[in-house]
Design a protein around this motif. Structure first.
Motif, PDB file in Angstrom:
ATOM      1  N   LYS A 147       0.828  -1.200   0.000  1.00 51.54           N
ATOM      2  CA  LYS A 147       0.000   0.000   0.000  1.00 51.54           C
ATOM      3  C   LYS A 147       0.865   1.255   0.000  1.00 51.54           C
ATOM      4  O   LYS A 147       0.586   2.225  -0.728  1.00 51.54           O
ATOM      5  CB  LYS A 147      -0.928   0.010   1.215  1.00 51.54           C
ATOM      6  N   LEU A 148       1.918   1.249   0.802  1.00 53.49           N
ATOM      7  CA  LEU A 148       2.793   2.423   0.858  1.00 53.49           C
ATOM      8  C   LEU A 148       3.512   2.635  -0.465  1.00 53.49           C
ATOM      9  O   LEU A 148       3.690   3.779  -0.905  1.00 53.49           O
ATOM     10  CB  LEU A 148       3.802   2.259   1.995  1.00 53.49           C
ATOM     11  N   ILE A 149       3.899   1.552  -1.121  1.00 47.36           N
ATOM     12  CA  ILE A 149       4.516   1.693  -2.440  1.00 47.36           C
ATOM     13  C   ILE A 149       3.530   2.307  -3.424  1.00 47.36           C
ATOM     14  O   ILE A 149       3.883   3.207  -4.201  1.00 47.36           O
ATOM     15  CB  ILE A 149       5.029   0.330  -2.953  1.00 47.36           C
ATOM     16  N   ARG A 150       2.281   1.844  -3.395  1.00 51.65           N
ATOM     17  CA  ARG A 150       1.267   2.396  -4.310  1.00 51.65           C
ATOM     18  C   ARG A 150       1.036   3.878  -4.054  1.00 51.65           C
ATOM     19  O   ARG A 150       0.966   4.687  -4.991  1.00 51.65           O
ATOM     20  CB  ARG A 150      -0.059   1.628  -4.165  1.00 51.65           C
ATOM     21  N   LYS A 151       0.908   4.238  -2.783  1.00 50.25           N
ATOM     22  CA  LYS A 151       0.634   5.632  -2.450  1.00 50.25           C
ATOM     23  C   LYS A 151       1.805   6.544  -2.819  1.00 50.25           C
ATOM     24  O   LYS A 151       1.624   7.631  -3.379  1.00 50.25           O
ATOM     25  CB  LYS A 151       0.313   5.768  -0.960  1.00 50.25           C
ATOM     26  N   LEU A 152       3.010   6.109  -2.494  1.00 48.14           N
ATOM     27  CA  LEU A 152       4.175   6.945  -2.801  1.00 48.14           C
ATOM     28  C   LEU A 152       4.431   7.001  -4.302  1.00 48.14           C
ATOM     29  O   LEU A 152       4.935   8.002  -4.815  1.00 48.14           O
ATOM     30  CB  LEU A 152       5.404   6.434  -2.057  1.00 48.14           C
ATOM     31  N   THR A 153       4.056   5.943  -5.014  1.00 50.30           N
ATOM     32  CA  THR A 153       4.123   5.987  -6.477  1.00 50.30           C
ATOM     33  C   THR A 153       3.149   7.029  -7.016  1.00 50.30           C
ATOM     34  O   THR A 153       3.476   7.805  -7.922  1.00 50.30           O
ATOM     35  CB  THR A 153       3.797   4.611  -7.072  1.00 50.30           C
ATOM     36  N   GLN A 154       1.953   7.060  -6.443  1.00 54.55           N
ATOM     37  CA  GLN A 154       0.955   8.065  -6.829  1.00 54.55           C
ATOM     38  C   GLN A 154       1.471   9.472  -6.550  1.00 54.55           C
ATOM     39  O   GLN A 154       1.364  10.365  -7.400  1.00 54.55           O
ATOM     40  CB  GLN A 154      -0.341   7.830  -6.056  1.00 54.55           C
ATOM     41  N   PHE A 155       2.067   9.672  -5.393  1.00 50.86           N
ATOM     42  CA  PHE A 155       2.527  11.010  -4.997  1.00 50.86           C
ATOM     43  C   PHE A 155       3.739  11.462  -5.809  1.00 50.86           C
ATOM     44  O   PHE A 155       3.826  12.626  -6.220  1.00 50.86           O
ATOM     45  CB  PHE A 155       2.892  11.032  -3.515  1.00 50.86           C
ATOM     46  N   THR A 156       4.685  10.552  -6.015  1.00 51.35           N
ATOM     47  CA  THR A 156       5.954  10.937  -6.661  1.00 51.35           C
ATOM     48  C   THR A 156       5.969  10.678  -8.160  1.00 51.35           C
ATOM     49  O   THR A 156       6.860  11.163  -8.866  1.00 51.35           O
ATOM     50  CB  THR A 156       7.137  10.167  -6.040  1.00 51.35           C
ATOM     51  N   GLU A 157       5.001   9.875  -8.620  1.00 46.72           N
ATOM     52  CA  GLU A 157       4.951   9.459 -10.028  1.00 46.72           C
ATOM     53  C   GLU A 157       6.246   8.746 -10.425  1.00 46.72           C
ATOM     54  O   GLU A 157       6.739   8.897 -11.543  1.00 46.72           O
ATOM     55  CB  GLU A 157       4.672  10.661 -10.939  1.00 46.72           C
ATOM     56  N   ASN A 158       6.794   8.004  -9.490  1.00 44.26           N
ATOM     57  CA  ASN A 158       8.053   7.303  -9.716  1.00 44.26           C
ATOM     58  C   ASN A 158       8.024   6.015  -8.891  1.00 44.26           C
ATOM     59  O   ASN A 158       8.364   6.025  -7.705  1.00 44.26           O
ATOM     60  CB  ASN A 158       9.230   8.192  -9.310  1.00 44.26           C
ATOM     61  N   LYS A 159       7.629   4.905  -9.511  1.00 43.26           N
ATOM     62  CA  LYS A 159       7.468   3.651  -8.777  1.00 43.26           C
ATOM     63  C   LYS A 159       8.799   3.138  -8.245  1.00 43.26           C
ATOM     64  O   LYS A 159       8.875   2.606  -7.136  1.00 43.26           O
ATOM     65  CB  LYS A 159       6.819   2.591  -9.665  1.00 43.26           C
ATOM     66  N   LYS A 160       9.862   3.301  -9.021  1.00 46.63           N
ATOM     67  CA  LYS A 160      11.172   2.825  -8.569  1.00 46.63           C
ATOM     68  C   LYS A 160      11.603   3.566  -7.313  1.00 46.63           C
ATOM     69  O   LYS A 160      12.090   2.958  -6.350  1.00 46.63           O
ATOM     70  CB  LYS A 160      12.205   3.026  -9.676  1.00 46.63           C
ATOM     71  N   LEU A 161      11.424   4.883  -7.307  1.00 50.24           N
ATOM     72  CA  LEU A 161      11.766   5.684  -6.135  1.00 50.24           C
ATOM     73  C   LEU A 161      10.900   5.291  -4.945  1.00 50.24           C
ATOM     74  O   LEU A 161      11.404   5.133  -3.824  1.00 50.24           O
ATOM     75  CB  LEU A 161      11.595   7.169  -6.444  1.00 50.24           C
ATOM     76  N   ALA A 162       9.586   5.161  -5.174  1.00 49.49           N
ATOM     77  CA  ALA A 162       8.666   4.785  -4.096  1.00 49.49           C
ATOM     78  C   ALA A 162       9.068   3.449  -3.482  1.00 49.49           C
ATOM     79  O   ALA A 162       9.080   3.292  -2.253  1.00 49.49           O
ATOM     80  CB  ALA A 162       7.243   4.712  -4.633  1.00 49.49           C
ATOM     81  N   SER A 163       9.422   2.486  -4.314  1.00 46.40           N
ATOM     82  CA  SER A 163       9.817   1.168  -3.820  1.00 46.40           C
ATOM     83  C   SER A 163      11.102   1.255  -3.003  1.00 46.40           C
ATOM     84  O   SER A 163      11.230   0.603  -1.952  1.00 46.40           O
ATOM     85  CB  SER A 163      10.026   0.207  -4.997  1.00 46.40           C
ATOM     86  N   ARG A 164      12.045   2.075  -3.445  1.00 48.54           N
ATOM     87  CA  ARG A 164      13.310   2.221  -2.714  1.00 48.54           C
ATOM     88  C   ARG A 164      13.098   2.865  -1.352  1.00 48.54           C
ATOM     89  O   ARG A 164      13.717   2.474  -0.359  1.00 48.54           O
ATOM     90  CB  ARG A 164      14.293   3.061  -3.543  1.00 48.54           C
ATOM     91  N   ILE A 165      12.210   3.865  -1.305  1.00 47.78           N
ATOM     92  CA  ILE A 165      11.929   4.541  -0.034  1.00 47.78           C
ATOM     93  C   ILE A 165      11.295   3.577   0.958  1.00 47.78           C
ATOM     94  O   ILE A 165      11.713   3.490   2.120  1.00 47.78           O
ATOM     95  CB  ILE A 165      11.017   5.766  -0.253  1.00 47.78           C
ATOM     96  N   VAL A 166      10.290   2.836   0.511  1.00 47.86           N
ATOM     97  CA  VAL A 166       9.606   1.898   1.407  1.00 47.86           C
ATOM     98  C   VAL A 166      10.567   0.791   1.848  1.00 47.86           C
ATOM     99  O   VAL A 166      10.580   0.385   3.012  1.00 47.86           O
ATOM    100  CB  VAL A 166       8.351   1.313   0.723  1.00 47.86           C
ATOM    101  N   GLU A 167      11.384   0.314   0.924  1.00 46.63           N
ATOM    102  CA  GLU A 167      12.363  -0.701   1.282  1.00 46.63           C
ATOM    103  C   GLU A 167      13.332  -0.187   2.350  1.00 46.63           C
ATOM    104  O   GLU A 167      13.644  -0.890   3.315  1.00 46.63           O
ATOM    105  CB  GLU A 167      13.145  -1.134   0.043  1.00 46.63           C
ATOM    106  N   LYS A 168      13.787   1.058   2.184  1.00 42.19           N
ATOM    107  CA  LYS A 168      14.701   1.640   3.175  1.00 42.19           C
ATOM    108  C   LYS A 168      14.012   1.776   4.535  1.00 42.19           C
ATOM    109  O   LYS A 168      14.631   1.541   5.580  1.00 42.19           O
ATOM    110  CB  LYS A 168      15.195   2.993   2.693  1.00 42.19           C
ATOM    111  N   MET A 169      12.738   2.146   4.531  1.00 38.06           N
ATOM    112  CA  MET A 169      11.989   2.235   5.780  1.00 38.06           C
ATOM    113  C   MET A 169      11.973   0.888   6.495  1.00 38.06           C
ATOM    114  O   MET A 169      12.265   0.796   7.696  1.00 38.06           O
ATOM    115  CB  MET A 169      10.552   2.692   5.497  1.00 38.06           C
ATOM    116  N   TYR A 170      11.642  -0.157   5.764  1.00 39.22           N
ATOM    117  CA  TYR A 170      11.507  -1.478   6.375  1.00 39.22           C
ATOM    118  C   TYR A 170      12.853  -2.067   6.773  1.00 39.22           C
ATOM    119  O   TYR A 170      12.920  -2.973   7.604  1.00 39.22           O
ATOM    120  CB  TYR A 170      10.748  -2.418   5.438  1.00 39.22           C
TER     121      TYR A 170
END
Length: 201
Positions: A147-170
């Protein structure tokens, strides 16, 4: 002239010395240059934060341009709802001091989010449960991760970036935290400015 000087002194003092561990408070300040508002969100993101945020925004009489964030985080769901509103209305977001934990979501939802050079964003693995009571770390196999990847992808329009951010969080369980600042901001596609709040009023 005297009022304008007082206004310039008061705003940064309020932002710097207010504590983000208390319930969020909201203030708005007029920008004489274009008659728009800076809205400050300062404090903990509570369960009902979205309704408080929207009520404050709806009561503003002038167009809002910038949401200035200062928070140590709080509950994820209202933080995402605030982010949805900011994103849908193309509001700009700024961090001048700190924006930690769940505060990341409304920050990244903004149009051209900007971190000032002395500011910091700190992230860590999300929790589930009541804050301060039965908190437990979330895990990547749970629904929230995607869900966080989907939301951050929506906000940033960058799925790769969103995935990296969530991965770093976890990868960063509390009490550890990962700091995003002027030194590594480029890695996370976050613009840093040396112009503080005074340059926007």
């Amino acid at each position: 002239m005297k009022y304008k000087m007082l206004q310039k002194v008061f705003i940064p003092v309020f932002i710097i010395y207010s504590m983000g561990v208390f319930a969020a408070t909201y203030h708005s300040f007029n920008r004489p240059a274009d008659h728009k508002h800076i809205v400050t969100v300062n404090g903990k993101i509570e369960k009902d934060e979205y309704s408080k945020f929207k009520q404050f925004i709806d009561n503003q009489t002038l167009p809002i341009d910038i949401i200035l964030l200062q928070s140590n985080g709080g509950y994820i769901s209202p933080a995402l709802e605030i982010g949805e509103y900011i994103h849908e209305h193309s509001l700009h977001t700024r961090v001048e001091t700190y924006c930690n934990s769940a505060c990341l979501y409304p920050f990244l939802s903004g149009n051209n989010p900007v971190l000032y050079q002395k500011g910091e964003i700190a992230i860590h693995r999300p929790y589930r449960g009541e804050i301060g009571k039965d908190m437990k770390h979330c895990h990547p196999h749970e629904k929230l991760y995607n869900k966080l990847i989907r939301k951050l992808t929506q906000f940033t329009e960058n799925k790769k970036l969103a995935s990296r951010i969530v991965e770093k969080m976890y990868q960063t369980p509390a009490p550890h935290r990962y700091s995003i600042n002027k030194e590594n901001s480029g890695e996370w596609h976050i613009h840093v400015s040396d112009k503080g709040l005074l340059n926007h009023i």
